[in-house]
Design a protein around this motif. Structure first.
Motif, mmCIF file in Angstrom:
data_model
loop_
_atom_site.group_PDB
_atom_site.id
_atom_site.type_symbol
_atom_site.label_atom_id
_atom_site.label_comp_id
_atom_site.label_asym_id
_atom_site.label_seq_id
_atom_site.Cartn_x
_atom_site.Cartn_y
_atom_site.Cartn_z
ATOM 1 N N ALA A 89 7.063 0.947 -12.608
ATOM 2 C CA ALA A 89 8.033 1.024 -11.513
ATOM 3 C C ALA A 89 7.425 0.517 -10.210
ATOM 4 O O ALA A 89 8.073 -0.224 -9.444
ATOM 5 N N VAL A 90 6.177 0.896 -9.930
ATOM 6 C CA VAL A 90 5.526 0.459 -8.691
ATOM 7 C C VAL A 90 5.310 -1.054 -8.693
ATOM 8 O O VAL A 90 5.621 -1.741 -7.701
ATOM 9 N N CYS A 91 4.791 -1.585 -9.790
ATOM 10 C CA CYS A 91 4.556 -3.037 -9.855
ATOM 11 C C CYS A 91 5.876 -3.806 -9.808
ATOM 12 O O CYS A 91 5.947 -4.888 -9.211
ATOM 13 N N ILE A 151 6.936 -3.866 -6.205
ATOM 14 C CA ILE A 151 6.114 -4.809 -5.440
ATOM 15 C C ILE A 151 6.528 -6.250 -5.741
ATOM 16 O O ILE A 151 6.623 -7.092 -4.836
ATOM 17 N N ALA A 152 6.791 -6.539 -7.024
ATOM 18 C CA ALA A 152 7.238 -7.883 -7.385
ATOM 19 C C ALA A 152 8.568 -8.218 -6.709
ATOM 20 O O ALA A 152 8.766 -9.330 -6.207
ATOM 21 N N ARG A 153 9.466 -7.247 -6.684
ATOM 22 C CA ARG A 153 10.758 -7.474 -6.018
ATOM 23 C C ARG A 153 10.563 -7.673 -4.511
ATOM 24 O O ARG A 153 11.270 -8.468 -3.879
ATOM 25 N N LEU A 154 9.615 -6.956 -3.946
ATOM 26 C CA LEU A 154 9.329 -7.096 -2.519
ATOM 27 C C LEU A 154 8.840 -8.496 -2.186
ATOM 28 O O LEU A 154 9.185 -9.061 -1.135
ATOM 29 N N MET A 155 8.016 -9.071 -3.072
ATOM 30 C CA MET A 155 7.442 -10.381 -2.811
ATOM 31 C C MET A 155 8.371 -11.530 -3.184
ATOM 32 O O MET A 155 8.137 -12.669 -2.782
ATOM 33 N N GLY A 158 0.811 -1.212 0.000
ATOM 34 C CA GLY A 158 0.000 0.000 0.000
ATOM 35 C C GLY A 158 0.843 1.260 0.000
ATOM 36 O O GLY A 158 0.517 2.235 -0.689
ATOM 37 N N LEU A 159 1.953 1.258 0.744
ATOM 38 C CA LEU A 159 2.817 2.429 0.775
ATOM 39 C C LEU A 159 3.474 2.678 -0.581
ATOM 40 O O LEU A 159 3.612 3.829 -1.014
ATOM 41 N N LEU A 160 3.878 1.616 -1.258
ATOM 42 C CA LEU A 160 4.483 1.771 -2.585
ATOM 43 C C LEU A 160 3.481 2.336 -3.588
ATOM 44 O O LEU A 160 3.810 3.207 -4.401
ATOM 45 N N VAL A 161 2.249 1.847 -3.534
ATOM 46 C CA VAL A 161 1.221 2.354 -4.445
ATOM 47 C C VAL A 161 0.934 3.827 -4.167
ATOM 48 O O VAL A 161 0.851 4.650 -5.094
ATOM 49 N N LEU A 162 0.796 4.176 -2.898
ATOM 50 C CA LEU A 162 0.521 5.575 -2.540
ATOM 51 C C LEU A 162 1.675 6.485 -2.953
ATOM 52 O O LEU A 162 1.450 7.573 -3.507
#
Length: 309
Positions: A270-272, A275-279, A231-235
């Motif tokens: 960039a956001v996606c 997020i992919a790297r985070l997961m 959520g923070l990355l999307v915001l």
């Protein structure tokens, strides 16, 4: 009456029980899918009449791809806890949609939420244990046509938060004032409208999180621990995108439509990607013993012979 007596007097009942027990997972899931047909009809109607974006189909395709990928690992004997939840959820979704006695029917979206979660429980009953439950439930929720509802209930608060954050970012270089979800930048009124709320980015961000977590075989605990960061990355991505657009508007150099769209796609990618790297699981660092040392001969259980000299 013992089982042997029942089998001797009523052999057909035993045969039926054997056939039911040997019913493949696809058969049970197909029956549950058919039982929830009113929910699917409502979802299709809502997508066809333009009430909502058809992004939910992507989540359904992802769930179908997961089931197809695990088709050789589906359990012959389902997990009874998930199967019981699937049955109760299916009945409850039907009752909530039609109403029961003095209890009025709930809105279709609420009944649809129970229906897709029941379908997720039915799928989890047959999936192998290594498949995390939370990403599957997340994809099921994302399959609902809920973007217009999110825009209605959460769109304005997101626009206000984005406008305030953009005001702080632009304050060093511009004379900025905020009124509601609009900004006055250097005497020019810039409106943070509905597409700038970031609702679609929210959907795509959480879809990426669920899909990558399943692909990377993340556990429920690891997935849940990283979910707030999504959520923070999307915001943050939506704030950056809007701040850049507002800066160009305030400077009197509004971007062309193609540049506006290109910027949105770049930030979304960039956001996606983040997020992919985070997961994704962290790469295992090899132990020092795994790195060969020049001139050093190592035998398992033996001596180390230094041949440099």
């Amino acid at each position: 009456m013992s089982l042997a007596t029942l089998a001797h007097r009523h052999p057909r009942i035993v045969d039926w029980g054997i056939h039911i027990d040997r019913t493949p997972a696809a058969g049970w899931l197909a029956l549950q899918f058919a039982a929830l047909a009113p929910t699917w009809a409502w979802m299709v109607q809502r997508m066809r009449d333009g009430s909502d974006d058809p992004l939910g189909l992507v989540a359904l395709v992802a769930l179908a791809a997961l089931a197809w990928q695990c088709r050789r690992e589906l359990r012959a004997s389902p997990r009874l806890g998930w199967l019981a939840l699937a049955g109760v959820g299916t009945v409850l979704a039907t009752l909530l949609r039609s109403g029961l006695g003095v209890v009025p029917a709930l809105p279709p979206l609420a009944a649809g939420l129970v229906a897709v979660l029941a379908l997720a429980c039915g799928l989890l009953a047959f999936l192998p244990r290594r498949v995390a439950a939370l990403p599957v439930a997340g994809l099921a929720v994302l399959a609902l046509p809920l973007l217009s509802s999110l825009q209605f209930y959460a769109g304005y608060p997101l626009r206000v938060a984005t406008a305030e954050a953009s005001r702080w970012l632009l304050a060093p270089g511009f004379d900025v004032a905020r009124e509601g979800s609009s900004l006055m930048v250097g005497g020019r009124l810039v409106i943070v409208d509905a597409p700038c709320s970031g609702v679609q980015m929210v959907w795509l961000g959480y879809f990426t999180a669920c899909a990558v977590a399943l692909w990377a075989r993340r556990s429920d605990k690891a997935f849940l621990r990283r979910l707030p960061m999504v959520g923070l990355l999307v915001l943050a991505g939506n704030i950056v995108r809007n701040s850049v657009l507002i800066a160009f508007e305030g400077a009197g150099h509004a971007l062309a439509p193609w540049a506006h769209n290109a910027l949105g796609l770049v930030v979304l990618a960039a956001v996606c990607g983040a997020i992919a790297r985070l997961m994704m699981p962290a790469r295992a660092v090899p132990e020092p013993a795994d790195h060969p040392i020049p001139g050093l001969i190592t035998l398992q259980g033996g001596r180390h012979v230094d041949t440099v000299l």
